[in-house]
Write a protein that holds these residues in place. Structure first.
Motif, PDB file in Angstrom:
ATOM      1  N   ILE A  52      38.991  32.072  50.307  1.00  0.00           N
ATOM      2  CA  ILE A  52      38.341  31.058  49.062  1.00  0.00           C
ATOM      3  C   ILE A  52      38.584  31.461  47.957  1.00  0.00           C
ATOM      4  N   LEU A  53      38.547  32.823  47.684  1.00  0.00           N
ATOM      5  CA  LEU A  53      38.458  33.544  46.207  1.00  0.00           C
ATOM      6  C   LEU A  53      39.842  33.403  45.567  1.00  0.00           C
ATOM      7  N   VAL A  59      36.877  25.782  43.277  1.00  0.00           N
ATOM      8  CA  VAL A  59      36.150  25.927  42.024  1.00  0.00           C
ATOM      9  C   VAL A  59      35.095  26.947  42.413  1.00  0.00           C
ATOM     10  N   ILE A  60      35.146  27.964  41.281  1.00  0.00           N
ATOM     11  CA  ILE A  60      33.988  28.927  41.555  1.00  0.00           C
ATOM     12  C   ILE A  60      33.489  29.650  40.305  1.00  0.00           C
ATOM     13  N   GLY A  61      32.229  29.452  40.081  1.00  0.00           N
ATOM     14  CA  GLY A  61      31.627  30.120  38.767  1.00  0.00           C
ATOM     15  C   GLY A  61      31.597  31.550  38.816  1.00  0.00           C
ATOM     16  N   PRO A  62      31.599  32.046  37.675  1.00  0.00           N
ATOM     17  CA  PRO A  62      31.628  33.593  37.417  1.00  0.00           C
ATOM     18  C   PRO A  62      30.552  34.224  38.515  1.00  0.00           C
ATOM     19  N   GLU A  63      29.269  33.726  38.441  1.00  0.00           N
ATOM     20  CA  GLU A  63      28.099  34.271  39.159  1.00  0.00           C
ATOM     21  C   GLU A  63      28.657  34.306  40.889  1.00  0.00           C
ATOM     22  N   VAL A  97      33.782  48.818  44.552  1.00  0.00           N
ATOM     23  CA  VAL A  97      33.203  48.346  43.254  1.00  0.00           C
ATOM     24  C   VAL A  97      33.480  48.320  41.973  1.00  0.00           C
ATOM     25  N   ASP A  98      34.328  49.088  41.586  1.00  0.00           N
ATOM     26  CA  ASP A  98      34.894  49.421  40.056  1.00  0.00           C
ATOM     27  C   ASP A  98      35.716  47.985  39.992  1.00  0.00           C
ATOM     28  N   ALA A  99      36.445  47.384  41.138  1.00  0.00           N
ATOM     29  CA  ALA A  99      37.054  46.192  40.761  1.00  0.00           C
ATOM     30  C   ALA A  99      36.084  45.082  40.139  1.00  0.00           C
ATOM     31  N   SER A 100      35.007  45.118  40.795  1.00  0.00           N
ATOM     32  CA  SER A 100      34.027  43.992  40.467  1.00  0.00           C
ATOM     33  C   SER A 100      33.525  44.337  38.981  1.00  0.00           C
ATOM     34  N   GLY A 105      32.546  42.052  35.837  1.00  0.00           N
ATOM     35  CA  GLY A 105      31.545  42.383  34.840  1.00  0.00           C
ATOM     36  C   GLY A 105      32.194  42.261  33.329  1.00  0.00           C
ATOM     37  N   ALA A 106      33.264  42.860  33.303  1.00  0.00           N
ATOM     38  CA  ALA A 106      33.980  43.062  31.992  1.00  0.00           C
ATOM     39  C   ALA A 106      34.786  41.654  31.612  1.00  0.00           C
TER      40      ALA A 106
END
Ligand code: TYD
Length: 222
Positions: A52-53, A59-63, A97-100, A105-106
């Protein structure tokens, strides 16, 4: 028994997969049991989420994007990483997690703290013992990705289509994470020749394992 958890991070095209294979081989040759995994993915649910990603038609929003990565990760921690660490194995993950924190995040501007809190929930605060950050300029990353895609005859995925500005924010955030966590995160220059990079990584992993076994012996003898 407590295993060791090692993660590899960095922009696409940094050469993480080659180095993961090499360090895995070295560890296995030295008698260790290694579990390699990748994100998003690594479980049945995770691989569905990965599709999916990466699908350009999604169509996927940031959250929702941050939550999908976190959901894939929650499953991976529960089903694969924690059980393997509990059996004293070495777990190597291609991204965590750092990837997210960097990409969502950034890069997407969700805020590093907010993405961190979702991930604390997802992982039960499981942190890697060691992280290799493969650093390279955004332009080099994009050239390598375009070249790889061309060689495979594939179109870029949904995430590879993002702008240079996005990847610049991602790279800077990765470097900020490294600065804030100097003990855990080891920055490597991804433009080094492959064999040289392999030696840098192997030396650091060996040091970690020696430290781990002396800590284990100390606890046993006390
Ligand atoms: P990756 O498996 O490295 O891609 P590929 O197999 O195409 O080399 O990672 C998939 C993409 O997902 C990559 O562009 C980075 C991105 N990503 C995030 O945006 N956030 C995350 O939390 C993770 C784990 C990956």
């Amino acid at each position: 028994m407590v295993g060791i958890f090692i993660t590899f991070e960095g922009l696409d095209g940094a050469g993480k997969s080659t180095q993961i294979q090499r360090v895995r081989q070295r560890l296995e040759d030295s008698g260790q049991t290694v579990v390699c995994t990748r994100e998003p993915g690594g479980t049945k649910l995770g691989e569905s989420i990965r599709e999916i990603l990466l699908n350009p038609a999604s169509v996927i929003g940031p959250e929702a994007e941050a939550l999908l990565y976190a959901a894939s990760r929650a499953e991976l921690v529960k089903e694969v990483i924690r059980p393997a660490l509990g059996e004293g194995k070495i777990v190597i993950s291609d991204r965590y997690v750092d990837a997210s924190l960097a990409y969502q995040g950034a890069g997407l501007g969700l805020g590093v703290k907010r993405v961190q809190s979702v991930n604390s929930f997802a992982t039960g605060d499981l942190e890697p013992n060691l992280t290799f950050l493969f650093d390279l300029p955004v332009e080099t990353s994009q050239e390598r990705v375009t070249k790889d895609r061309g060689a495979q005859g594939k179109e870029p995925d949904r995430l590879e289509r993002r702008s240079q500005g996005y990847f610049t924010l991602v790279r800077e955030q990765f470097l900020d994470i490294a600065k804030a966590n100097p003990k855990r995160v080891h920055v490597v220059d991804a433009s080094l020749p492959v064999d040289q990079l392999e030696m840098v990584i192997w030396k650091r992993v060996r040091d970690l394992m020696q430290g781990n076994s002396s800590a284990y012996n100390k606890a046993r003898d006390s």
